[in-house]
Structures are given as structure tokens and as C-alpha cells.
Write an enzyme that holds these catalytic residues in place. Structure first.
Site, PDB file in Angstrom:
ATOM      1  CD  GLU A 103      -2.867   0.437   0.520  1.00 41.77           C
ATOM      2  OE1 GLU A 103      -2.620   1.320  -0.361  1.00 41.77           O
ATOM      3  OE2 GLU A 103      -4.601  -0.369   0.109  1.00 41.77           O
TER       4      GLU A 103
ATOM      5  NE  ARG B 294      -4.342  -2.090   9.294  1.00 38.69           N
ATOM      6  CZ  ARG B 294      -5.022  -1.159   7.431  1.00 38.69           C
ATOM      7  NH1 ARG B 294      -4.441  -0.272   7.635  1.00 38.69           N
ATOM      8  NH2 ARG B 294      -5.578  -2.255   7.223  1.00 38.69           N
TER       9      ARG B 294
ATOM     10  CG  ASP C  76      -7.381  -0.355  -2.465  1.00 38.30           C
ATOM     11  OD1 ASP C  76      -6.731   0.391  -1.495  1.00 38.30           O
ATOM     12  OD2 ASP C  76      -7.813  -1.496  -1.432  1.00 38.30           O
TER      13      ASP C  76
END
Length: 289
Positions: free
Chosen positions: A15, A98, A196
Site C-alpha cells: 500500500e 491503524r 481502493d
């Protein structure tokens, strides 16, 4: 359309790719394995840095300093030594969440998202950050993604992948703060794959990695679908403009959640790819820390 492998190191959850124009280096993260990876263009050896926390985005402050977005907030990183020092805590006392998607606004501010470590519903949020100041922009986000901005900084984009909707919102070009309420740009519900990570090019085209669908999609600023670029891995996670003239597109991928059989059927999962497409990319701005 074909793709080449930029790095064959498998990331559990690749990522947060970014390109450093000053050094012709691409950086990206393996969030779940707590690693930062870097590779000099085009054939440099990939260097892997172990991290003491989950992290998901990196920004350039100046030639010596970087800013890392992590599960406890923003950390200063010395580029030469890798030393990390907490700069601004964000949700540091929340063990549930997170960091996830984040991107710099042309003004030097940052939008940065948090999410539950188990994707708990509405556990995260999207924050605005600049010079140590933090403001919560959008609460109750499950999986923040697709944060990017129009070239003039007047429009911001973001998605909650759990909803599979891409939003746009008017922004102050001088600060990156929203000036209106978000509106739906693209409703992807009921279609294959999840919205995404995204980047926005010099023409305002939004390039979005579609998780679970082996592709990167290009959308016009009005949400019109322009094209799809195949990716040799099912779980494409985030694209990035790379190359000295930013005319190429790379994408991170992941093998998160795959059992042995699924992993065997998707041998390219988790690698970094260079897509066979030319783009009018934009450099990421330095941030104001």
C-alpha cells in the site's frame, strides 16, 4: 496491455506508494508486516526497512526529512538514517485502529485516514493535517481510501471501500480544507471489486485501483469511466505516477486474506507492478510539517 514486475518481493498488504522526484525513488509499504520498501528507478535494488509500527504513507518535507503516517500518528523520518521520531500523535491511544490511505494536497496539507485493524465498521476517520495541526474531517469511516485531489486543489476525493462509493468535495485550494459537504461522484455498489487507492493526474483523471478485480480504472472528473488497465494480481491496492517525467503508472498489490489455494492461483499477488500505459502524472507536493 501488459505489465512488468518492478519488485518481486511479496507484500502481505502492499500500500501507500509514492514517488520522490528529487531522487527518482519509489517508496511503498507492507502495512501488516510493518515494512517500508524503497527502490531507485528503474533498476535499483529494493531496500526493505523494518518499522516499529504499522504505517501506510510517506511524504517528503525536504531533502533530509520525510513524514510517515502510522498507527500512532505522524512520525518524522530522517532519510539518511531511517531514524523515526513522533511528530504529531493521532489516535495513538486507540489500539483498535491503524493508519490507511493518505495523500498530500497541493497546499502542503495532508488528508490521512484511519481504520479498524479488523476493518471494524465505522471505527476510522479521515483527518486534515498541516504544521502539526490536526482536524477530523469525516468520522465513522470503515475503510478510508481513494484520497486524492484535483490539480488546482479545489476538489478532494475519498472513498469508504466498505460502502464502495467515491465522494468528491469542494476544497479551499490554499489550505486543503473542505468548503462544502461531500457528494457522490461514483456509486460502485453492486459491481465487482472495491474502490481502493487513487491518484489524480494533470488532466484531472482519477486513476483508481479496484481491489479484487485485477485492474486500475480511469475516471473523468465527472465520474465517467474512461478505461480499465489490467493488473497481474487480483488485489490491486494503490497506483502511483513514476519515472523522471511521471509518465508511467505503477501499482501495489496484496495477498491479504488468501488461503493456500487462492495464493497458488494468484502467484503475482503482493508484488509491485509497472503498467504498460502512458499517463500525464503529477508530482506529490512537499508537505508542511
Amino acid at each position: 496491455m501488459s505489465a512488468t514486475t518492478l519488485c518481486d518481493i511479496v507484500c502481505h498488504l502492499g500500500e501507500g506508494p509514492t514517488w520522490d522526484t528529487a531522487t527518482n525513488t519509489v517508496y511503498w509499504f507492507d502495512i501488516l508486516e510493518r515494512r517500508l520498501l524503497e527502490k531507485a528507478w528503474p533498476d535499483g535494488e529494493t531496500v526493505v526497512h523494518d518499522l516499529p509500527f504499522m504505517a501506510s504513507a510517506l511524504f517528503r518535507i525536504d531533502a533530509q526529512r520525510q513524514l510517515v503516517w502510522s498507527e500512532t500518528g505522524f512520525h518524522l523520518r530522517d532519510r539518511a538514517t531511517g531514524k523515526l521520531v513522533l511528530h504529531t500523535p493521532v489516535e495513538a491511544d486507540n489500539p483498535v485502529t491503524r493508519s490507511n490511505d493518505a495523500r498530500a494536497h497541493p497546499s502542503g496539507s495532508i488528508w490521512a485516514g484511519t481504520m479498524g485493524k479488523k476493518a471494524e465498521k465505522h471505527a476510522g476517520a479521515i483527518y486534515w493535517f498541516r504544521t502539526g495541526e490536526v482536524r477530523r474531517l469525516f468520522p465513522d469511516i470503515s475503510i478510508p481510501n481513494s484520497i486524492c485531489f484535483s490539480p488546482d486543489g479545489a476538489t478532494g476525493y475519498f472513498a469508504d471501500t466498505a460502502k464502495n462509493i467515491l465522494f468528491r468535495v469542494a476544497c479551499d485550494p490554499d489550505t486543503g480544507l473542505p468548503t462544502n459537504e461531500p457528494e457522490v461522484l461514483l456509486d460502485h455498489r453492486g459491481r465487482k471489486g472495491g474502490i481502493d487507492g487513487s491518484v489524480c493526474d494533470a488532466d484531472g483523471v482519477i486513476w483508481n485501483a479496484r481491489w479484487g478485480s485485477s485492474c486500475v480504472d480511469a475516471y473523468a472528473p465527472d465520474g465517467t469511466h474512461l478505461r480499465s488497465i489490467p493488473v497481474p494480481a487480483t488485489q490491486a491496492s494503490c497506483p502511483v505516477f513514476v519515472g523522471p517525467d511521471l509518465s508511467r503508472l505503477a501499482v501495489t498489490t496484496a495477498c491479504e486474506g488468501m488461503d493456500e489455494a487462492t495464493r497458488h492461483a494468484d502467484p503475482g499477488a503482493g508484488m509491485l507492478y509497472l503498467l504498460d500505459v502512458e499517463v500525464k502524472g503529477r508530482a506529490e507536493p512537499d508537505v508542511l510539517a
